[in-house]
Design an enzyme around this catalytic site. Structure first.
Site, PDB file in Angstrom:
ATOM      1  N   ASP A 290     113.071   7.335  22.392  1.00 46.80           N
ATOM      2  CA  ASP A 290     114.336   6.734  21.965  1.00 46.80           C
ATOM      3  C   ASP A 290     114.209   5.226  21.789  1.00 46.80           C
ATOM      4  OD1 ASP A 290     115.240   9.286  22.367  1.00 46.80           O
ATOM      5  OD2 ASP A 290     116.854   8.736  23.747  1.00 46.80           O
ATOM      6  N   HIS A 339     119.568   8.040  16.434  1.00 43.12           N
ATOM      7  CA  HIS A 339     120.034   7.697  17.780  1.00 43.12           C
ATOM      8  C   HIS A 339     121.267   6.813  17.636  1.00 43.12           C
ATOM      9  CE1 HIS A 339     119.899   7.515  22.032  1.00 43.12           C
ATOM     10  NE2 HIS A 339     119.352   6.323  22.165  1.00 43.12           N
ATOM     11  N   HIS A 447     111.023   6.124  26.137  1.00 42.49           N
ATOM     12  CA  HIS A 447     111.485   5.052  25.256  1.00 42.49           C
ATOM     13  C   HIS A 447     110.273   4.305  24.738  1.00 42.49           C
ATOM     14  CE1 HIS A 447     114.985   6.080  27.724  1.00 42.49           C
ATOM     15  NE2 HIS A 447     115.719   5.635  26.708  1.00 42.49           N
TER      16      HIS A 447
HETATM   17 ZN    ZN Z   1     118.964   5.152  23.942  1.00 39.26          ZN
END
Ligand code: ZN
Length: 487
Positions: A290, A339, A447
């Site tokens: 992400d 996202h 991430h």
């Molecule tokens: Zn996020």
């Protein structure tokens, strides 16, 4: 004596006879006069047409005439017409009243009668309509006056006093002169009946799957002369394209006269078919990253390539300098999902529209980089977030809207802990391996804007390879690891 007597007697007789004749004549004359007086002899006039007539201005005047006969109380009318003398003038070049006098003589007396002649303007004005060769008015532009003029024999030019009346099939021109004579001219304009028709692609009822933006199925309009009026169609009626329901759209063309042609269309927005989850064969780990792309994304792609492992990137628009890595990842076989453009919880969860605006922005960025629209996304904070609780129920509503549009959202069932829990690569590796070990398929949250998290990937890939795991990209029908909605 006798002679004298005789002579005297003769003279006396003559004188007596003369006297007798005179008396007799006088008596006869008196009797005749008396008879005439008793008969009240006079002249009777017969006027052709009435005693008061109107003559047209500017036209030659013809006296209708009058005849006279003698008439008496007992003797009746004479059969002979008496000569009648007419005096007086009628000037038809000057408006006004004129008197004509008819005189007849009878028994030394003259008798007369009069007639009143009004010279008046009896001729209506003349209206002349001009026509421009080749001029073709249309329903849309309306009729543009080609010109006209009006003249009156007495009042002169009356063009400025012409009134025009526009109807669907004709124009009427009306003007009156000072004397009240009205003229009417009519110009037929059959072309004005040629109202355009609006054609709706797909018909007057369409069924559309819910989507981010409404796209009309299309329409066109042509008038009777074949002019394309499509560009003048105005539509009204909002379709909330992402919300299933029945909506009405009205298509209208308004012409120069304010006349309109319109048609209606019913737009039924229906939800996209439910996505059927297909469990993958074998043991599968779905690595997801992400908040990128960022400075470590390229390195991550290199590592994934080295192991021929595929992953999924839920991307943002935060750092456009790395946007091209979205395209690279896509071309290297990874999945790309939305996202958030800004990742600002307080703006994107403020309303459905705010979320969708942010979503659209990211979706377009992905399209620019990959040439393809994605149906995958991850809610910022995941679907179970409570950071959005300042807007109660927003997550439930967004979930429904997104599924109705055919998008699939993905949560995770293995957290790497890189979002605050740890900043150590070894901890990230342990969290992922610990979470995936012994499970058929898992979705791992990482991430790629975190250096230490990206650094953990190679160890995870080699562990997976040794333990029979395949690293696959998410597809729309992959298991989605949905969390429970908490807002
Ligand atoms: Zn996020």
């Amino acid at each position: 004596m006798g002679k004298i007597w005789g002579k005297e007697n003769k003279e006396k007789r003559l004188r007596f006879l003369r006297l007798f004749v005179v008396i007799f004549a006088a008596c006869a004359a008196l009797l005749a006069l008396a008879a005439l007086a008793v008969d009240s002899r006079h002249v009777r006039f017969y006027m052709l047409e009435s005693e008061e007539i109107t003559a047209a201005y500017g036209k030659p005047f013809v006296d209708p005439g009058c005849y006279a006969v003698r008439a008496g109380r007992f003797s009746g009318e004479g059969e002979e017409e008496l000569p009648v003398e007419v005096t007086g003038q009628v000037d038809t070049d000057t408006l006004g009243d004129y008197e004509l006098r008819y005189t007849a003589r009878y028994h030394l007396r003259s008798y007369s009668t009069t007639r009143l002649v009004h010279v008046a303007d009896l001729t209506p004005p003349e209206i002349l309509l001009e026509h421009t060769e080749g001029y073709e008015p249309t329903w849309f532009t309306g009729y543009e006056e080609e010109g006209y003029s009006a003249v009156d024999d007495y009042d002169g030019d009356l063009t400025g006093r012409v009134e025009t009346f526009y109807y669907e099939d004709r124009v009427e021109y009306r003007v009156s002169d000072a004397a009240g004579n009205e003229a009417v001219a009519v110009r037929p304009i059959e072309y004005s009946l040629g109202r355009p028709e609006i054609y709706l692609n797909g018909g007057d009822t369409v069924e559309l799957t819910a989507r981010l933006d409404y796209q009309d199925p299309g329409y066109s309009a042509y008038d009777i002369q074949g002019n394309d009026l499509t560009g003048y169609i105005q539509t009204s009626g909002d379709v909330v394209s992402y919300r299933p329901g029945s909506y009405e759209v009205v298509y209208t063309i308004t012409n120069a006269l304010g006349d309109t042609v319109s048609v209606k269309r019913t737009v039924n927005i229906v939800p996209a078919p439910e996505i059927e989850i297909v469990k993958p064969e074998g043991n599968v780990i779905y690595l997801t990253f992400d908040d990128g792309p960022g400075p470590y994304t390229a390195r991550l792609l290199n590592v994934l390539a080295k192991y021929n492992a595929k992953a999924t990137f839920f991307v943002t628009c935060i750092d456009p300098d790395y946007a091209d890595l979205v395209g690279r990842a896509y071309r290297e076989g990874h999945s790309i999902g939305v996202h958030s453009a800004t990742h600002n919880y307080y703006s994107i969860y403020a309303s459905e529209e705010a979320f969708l605006d942010d979503f659209r922005q990211t979706e377009e960025m992905i399209y620019q980089q990959t040439g393809s629209y994605t149906r995958l996304f991850r809610f910022p904070g995941g679907s179970s977030n409570t950071v959005s609780s300042f807007n109660p129920g927003i997550m439930s509503r967004l979930r429904q809207i997104m599924l109705d549009m055919g998008y699939q959202y993905f949560d995770w069932d293995v957290s790497s802990g890189d979002a605050g829990e740890t900043t150590k690569t070894t901890a990230v590796v342990d969290n992922i391996i610990g979470g995936c070990a012994g499970r058929r398929n898992t979705i791992v949250l990482q991430h790629d804007i975190k250096d230490f998290s990206v650094a953990a990937v190679e160890k995870v890939l080699s562990w997976g390879a040794r333990n029979g795991y395949t690293f696959l990209p998410l597809e729309v029908n992959s298991p989605a690891a949905h969390h429970g909605i908490a807002n």
